[in-house]
Structure formats: structure tokens, C-alpha cells
Design an enzyme around this catalytic site. Structure first.
Site, PDB file in Angstrom:
ATOM      1  N   THR A  27       3.397   2.504  -4.653  1.00 41.48           N
ATOM      2  CA  THR A  27       2.601   3.601  -4.098  1.00 41.48           C
ATOM      3  C   THR A  27       3.380   4.909  -4.096  1.00 41.48           C
ATOM      4  O   THR A  27       4.603   4.929  -4.150  1.00 41.48           O
ATOM      5  CB  THR A  27       2.146   3.278  -2.668  1.00 41.48           C
ATOM      6  OG1 THR A  27       3.286   3.157  -1.825  1.00 41.48           O
ATOM      7  CG2 THR A  27       1.328   2.002  -2.617  1.00 41.48           C
ATOM      8  N   ASP A  28       2.632   6.011  -3.988  1.00 42.18           N
ATOM      9  CA  ASP A  28       3.244   7.331  -3.912  1.00 42.18           C
ATOM     10  C   ASP A  28       3.335   7.770  -2.448  1.00 42.18           C
ATOM     11  O   ASP A  28       3.094   6.973  -1.531  1.00 42.18           O
ATOM     12  CB  ASP A  28       2.474   8.341  -4.762  1.00 42.18           C
ATOM     13  CG  ASP A  28       1.036   8.538  -4.305  1.00 42.18           C
ATOM     14  OD1 ASP A  28       0.690   8.125  -3.180  1.00 42.18           O
ATOM     15  OD2 ASP A  28       0.255   9.112  -5.083  1.00 42.18           O
ATOM     16  N   ALA A  29       3.639   9.020  -2.214  1.00 40.34           N
ATOM     17  CA  ALA A  29       3.817   9.530  -0.854  1.00 40.34           C
ATOM     18  C   ALA A  29       2.540   9.428  -0.016  1.00 40.34           C
ATOM     19  O   ALA A  29       2.605   9.367   1.212  1.00 40.34           O
ATOM     20  CB  ALA A  29       4.293  10.982  -0.893  1.00 40.34           C
ATOM     21  N   GLN A  30       1.386   9.387  -0.669  1.00 41.87           N
ATOM     22  CA  GLN A  30       0.125   9.244   0.051  1.00 41.87           C
ATOM     23  C   GLN A  30      -0.266   7.779   0.246  1.00 41.87           C
ATOM     24  O   GLN A  30      -1.331   7.483   0.778  1.00 41.87           O
ATOM     25  CB  GLN A  30      -1.011   9.973  -0.677  1.00 41.87           C
ATOM     26  CG  GLN A  30      -0.922  11.483  -0.593  1.00 41.87           C
ATOM     27  CD  GLN A  30       0.130  12.044  -1.546  1.00 41.87           C
ATOM     28  OE1 GLN A  30       0.291  11.558  -2.655  1.00 41.87           O
ATOM     29  NE2 GLN A  30       0.853  13.050  -1.101  1.00 41.87           N
ATOM     30  N   GLY A  31       0.574   6.872  -0.252  1.00 37.20           N
ATOM     31  CA  GLY A  31       0.311   5.443  -0.083  1.00 37.20           C
ATOM     32  C   GLY A  31      -0.700   4.872  -1.041  1.00 37.20           C
ATOM     33  O   GLY A  31      -1.263   3.807  -0.788  1.00 37.20           O
TER      34      GLY A  31
END
Length: 153
Positions: A27-31
């Protein structure tokens, strides 16, 4: 024996699927999982498909020094998956040519059966010493045809 994939008739023309769960590192920083992180999920499903058909072993008729390599891959992204989502990846061989094979994949979030991503990937059998395409053996082709039947081009 633990099986990560299984034959299925839930999403024709797909006859096989594999499961995975979204890891935090996917996942990225936004999940959420962006489209590029689905590639390992497609690899898992493709490997389990081939394992199920007995095509991962050297007895498949593929000579030593020959390997399938990715020639092309396209991904179409529909919806984001999030950390810990259970994903079912449907996979099939859509086409087998003289030297190449094209797989189609569709990833669905299990909760709600939502389509997340589709992909098409073409692999070419390569003679690694000669660095050129090699012919896919008939035995290999026959196992694929026996599983995919009329859905194989």
C-alpha cells in the site's frame, strides 16, 4: 499440501483462481494498492495455474536453458484495494502461439466481489544462450488445451 490456487467456475471463461491478502508493504501512504503493485499478485496466480497443470517442472518438454520471459504487460485499474483485503485473482491462458503465450487476469476483492484490476500478459519462450524465441513444445500446449478447451485461441 497447501494450495494457494484452485480450479473454479465462478467467473467464466476463467477456470482457475488464486488468493492473496493485501500486505502493508503493498500500500501507499493512503493505504491503497496502486495498479503497479498488482503485478506480483498476477505472478502468484500464473505460477499457481501452471503448478496446477504440472507445467512448472522440467518434465514439461521445455529444454534446459529455455525460459518464459515477459514480453508485454498491460493493466487496467478499476478500484483500489486496501491493506488486509482478501483478493481473488482469476487467471487463464487466453492464447498460445508458436513461441508465445498470453495470460489474462482479473483481480476481485472477495468482500463484495468487486472487480479491482484486469491484466493481459504475454510471455515468450526464449533460448537463453541464443537470445531468441524458441518453439513451445506440443506436450506443453496439449496440457493447456486440455484445461482451457474451447476458450483457448
Amino acid at each position: 499440501m497447501i494450495e494457494l490456487g484452485r480450479p473454479t467456475d465462478r467467473k467464466p471463461p476463467f477456470k482457475f483462481s488464486a488468493f492473496t491478502r493485501v500486505g502493508f508493504s503493498d500500500t501507499d501512504a493512503q493505504g491503497i494498492v496502486y495498479y503497479g503493485r498488482y503485478l506480483p499478485y498476477f505472478d502468484l496466480a500464473r505460477v499457481e495455474y501452471l503448478r496446477h497443470l504440472g507445467l512448472l517442472k522440467l518434465e514439461t518438454g521445455i529444454e534446459e536453458g529455455h525460459e518464459f520471459v515477459m514480453r508485454a504487460s498491460s493493466v487496467e485499474y478499476f478500484a483500489p484495494a486496501r491493506f488486509d483485503d482478501l483478493i481473488e485473482i482469476f487467471v487463464r491462458m487466453a492464447r498460445i502461439g508458436r513461441t508465445s503465450a498470453t495470460f489474462e487476469c482479473a483481480a476481485h476483492r472477495v468482500d463484495g466481489d468487486q472487480l479491482m484490476v484486469t491484466a493481459q500478459q504475454t510471455l515468450v519462450l526464449v533460448d537463453l544462450d541464443e537470445r531468441r524465441a524458441a518453439e513451445i513444445p506440443d506436450d506443453y500446449r496439449d496440457k493447456i488445451r486440455a484445461f482451457e478447451h474451447d476458450d483457448l485461441e
